[in-house]
Each structure stands twice: as C-alpha cells, then as structure tokens.
Design an enzyme around this catalytic site. Structure first.
Site, PDB file in Angstrom:
ATOM      1  N   ASN A  67       0.648  -1.113   0.187  1.00 46.47           N
ATOM      2  CA  ASN A  67       0.002  -0.002  -0.072  1.00 46.47           C
ATOM      3  C   ASN A  67       0.882   1.385  -0.018  1.00 46.47           C
ATOM      4  O   ASN A  67       0.525   2.593  -0.060  1.00 46.47           O
ATOM      5  CB  ASN A  67      -0.839  -0.008   1.323  1.00 46.47           C
ATOM      6  N   THR A 118      24.531  28.123  -9.816  1.00 48.66           N
ATOM      7  CA  THR A 118      25.495  28.813  -9.193  1.00 48.66           C
ATOM      8  C   THR A 118      27.226  28.443  -9.593  1.00 48.66           C
ATOM      9  O   THR A 118      27.684  29.429 -10.008  1.00 48.66           O
ATOM     10  CB  THR A 118      25.464  28.673  -7.562  1.00 48.66           C
ATOM     11  N   LYS A 160      26.196  37.201  -5.429  1.00 50.53           N
ATOM     12  CA  LYS A 160      25.189  36.815  -6.389  1.00 50.53           C
ATOM     13  C   LYS A 160      23.838  37.135  -5.696  1.00 50.53           C
ATOM     14  O   LYS A 160      23.809  37.583  -4.515  1.00 50.53           O
ATOM     15  CB  LYS A 160      25.045  35.169  -6.595  1.00 50.53           C
ATOM     16  N   ARG A 204      19.597  35.741  -5.638  1.00 45.01           N
ATOM     17  CA  ARG A 204      18.453  34.832  -6.306  1.00 45.01           C
ATOM     18  C   ARG A 204      17.064  35.402  -6.476  1.00 45.01           C
ATOM     19  O   ARG A 204      16.380  35.801  -5.651  1.00 45.01           O
ATOM     20  CB  ARG A 204      18.395  33.847  -4.946  1.00 45.01           C
TER      21      ARG A 204
END
Length: 312
Positions: free
Chosen positions: A38, A227, A193, A195
């Site tokens: 299951n 990156t 950097k 994001r």
C-alpha cells in the site's frame, strides 16, 4: 557505554554505511527496510539490540520524505526493542536550506525535521556540514557536527597545486572558504550573487584577483549546479587559468549533471554523503569518501571520548 556497538542503515546510502561498518570491522545489522504494497514504509529489525549502542546511517537524500520516514521508523523500532542508546548518523541533512522564513506563511522545515527525529527517540545526532550551522540549535539532544573541509584540503594538497585562489560562490560561504584556503595555502576571492527565485542565482560582482591563477570554488553543497556554472564562467572571464569546484554534498538536482558537464570546469569534487548518479563520471564529477571520518566519530561516541580532534 556497556552495550555492544551495532550499525544499521536505511536505503538512502547503503555503500557509505557498508564502508563505515568496514572501517569499524563490523557487519551491518540485519533489518528489513522496504515498502508495503500500500506504499507505507516497512521496518523490521532482524537482530537482537537489547542494551546495544546503535547507530543508524541514513542520509536524507532523494526521495527525501521517504528516507526520513525510514529513519524515524528505524529509531522507533530500536527504541521499542530496548536499545540502550540510538544515534542518528545523518551525513546529509535534508531540508537544511529551509532553516528560516524568507517570506510570510512559510514553515521552518529544518526545525520540524529536528523535532521529528528527537520525538522518534534518537538520543543524539551525528551529521556533516549543515548548510546552516544554527540547525544544531534546533535539537534538544546532542549534535556532533563533522566537517569535510580537512579531508578535501588533504586531497588538494596532495596535488601540489601552485598559484591557487579559493573562491566562495556567495557571501554566506566566505567563512567556510576562508578556512579552506588557509588549509591549502591559497588566496581568497568572493562572488556576490542574488537569487531572483528559488534555485535560481545570478552573479552580480566579484571581489579578489583570479587572473593567472587556478581557481577552486569551495561550497557546502551543489544542488542545481546553476551557481557553480555561472561562477566558473565569471572566473574564466576574469582570467583564471583553470576552474575546479568542490563541495561536501553533491545533490545534483534536476539537470545539474548535464549543466556541469557543459560548463568550463575541469572537475567537480564531492564526498560520498550522497550517492553519485550513474552519469556523473561523464560530467567530470569525482568523489572522495568520508567513511573513515564517520567511523572515527562513531567509535569515539561509543567510548565516550572527545570528538574535538576531528574538528581541527
């Protein structure tokens, strides 16, 4: 500890668990760790663990939730089988990037995972290079936090590379990169950097001189590879002779392997906290083992000795 030392593993990183056990001259404990029809996770110990000092090796790798459930059920099974002490050995701690809220209505998933592990019955945790060291404080049980930096530094020193600059791919990793460059006797450069979206990064600026040098990008993990690829491109544009990258955890999510294979990097070096994908060698991805370090930490914990010598 009076109890005998036993090592068990889930299915996340069986080769690393076997290697750790081999360093300790032990066999892995016998257990059924699978799935019922299951879809529910099945765990059954096939060893007597009463009074034993037990260590479960289980990285929280893809599929993360399934491997987390294996770990939790194994801890519970060992507790109910009267193990004297249970240590969760988590070479790679999943959800580590979710250690704080970055916007409204978000969970702090790393804290929830820490709560689950402690609630399941773990007495202590042994891990390596947490993405956010503050995660140690999420636990109300002892946490031993190993570092792969010295092992990786030994690997690079053995190459006798000259004129090397260690590069931090972001401002948050400067401390980590600085320790590494001290170990191998190199200079330091930093890439800034931003994001704009999750798992997306853009190089903004770089501090430090890389012209005419061999650049070694040092980070704690490689996830999407974006990156690294962008950083390597920037370093070559700034005059680096060669670019290699190294990190503790090679996650290689999505098309990261293909992205790194197409990059200007000559090599990507990671440890075996996470198993490498089959296509890694074609992308110039190499691996070194942390099994001996984990084995040493386990024997020290078992004998109630200090682990401080492992952090030098």
């Amino acid at each position: 500890m009076d109890g005998r030392l036993q090592i068990f593993t889930g299915n996340a990183n069986i080769p690393l668990a076997r290697s750790i056990a081999s360093h300790l001259n032990l066999n892995l404990g016998r257990a059924i760790v699978g799935v019922f029809k299951n879809g529910e996770t099945r765990v059954q110990l096939e060893e007597n663990v009463r009074g034993s000092d037990v260590f479960i090796v289980q990285s929280l790798t893809t599929p993360v939730d399934h491997h987390l459930m294996e770990l939790l059920l194994m801890i519970d099974a060992l507790r109910r089988a009267s193990a004297q002490r249970v240590t969760a050995v988590i070479p790679y701690y999943g959800y580590a990037k979710q250690e704080k809220k970055t916007t409204g209505r978000e969970p702090i998933s790393a804290k929830l995972v820490a709560n689950l592990i402690a609630t399941a019955g773990a007495d202590r945790v042994l891990t390596m290079d947490l993405h956010a060291p503050a995660i140690e404080g999420f636990f109300d049980i002892p946490v031993d936090h190993l570092q792969a930096g010295p092992l990786i530094a030994d690997h690079f020193r053995s190459r006798n590379m000259k004129n090397v600059v260690v590069v931090s791919p972001d401002a948050g990793g400067v401390g980590r990169a600085n320790k590494f460059r001290e170990r191998i006797g190199a200079s330091l450069a930093i890439i800034a950097k931003q994001r704009p979206a999750p798992d997306v990064s853009e190089v903004v600026e770089m501090v430090g001189d890389v012209a005419g040098k061999h650049a070694v990008i040092f980070d704690d993990m490689i996830s999407t590879g974006g990156t690294l690829a962008e950083a390597a491109k920037t370093l070559k544009e700034r005059g680096a002779i060669s670019v290699v990258a190294c990190a503790t955890h090679g996650i290689f999510a999505g098309n990261a392997v293909e992205l790194l294979g197409d990059s200007v990097m000559e090599e990507v070096l990671v440890t075996d906290t996470i198993p490498l994908p089959a296509e890694a060698s074609a992308a110039r991805i190499a691996q070194i083992s942390v099994a001996s370090l984990f084995a040493e930490a386990i024997i020290r914990i078992h004998k109630d000795l200090s682990l401080s010598a492992l952090f030098s």
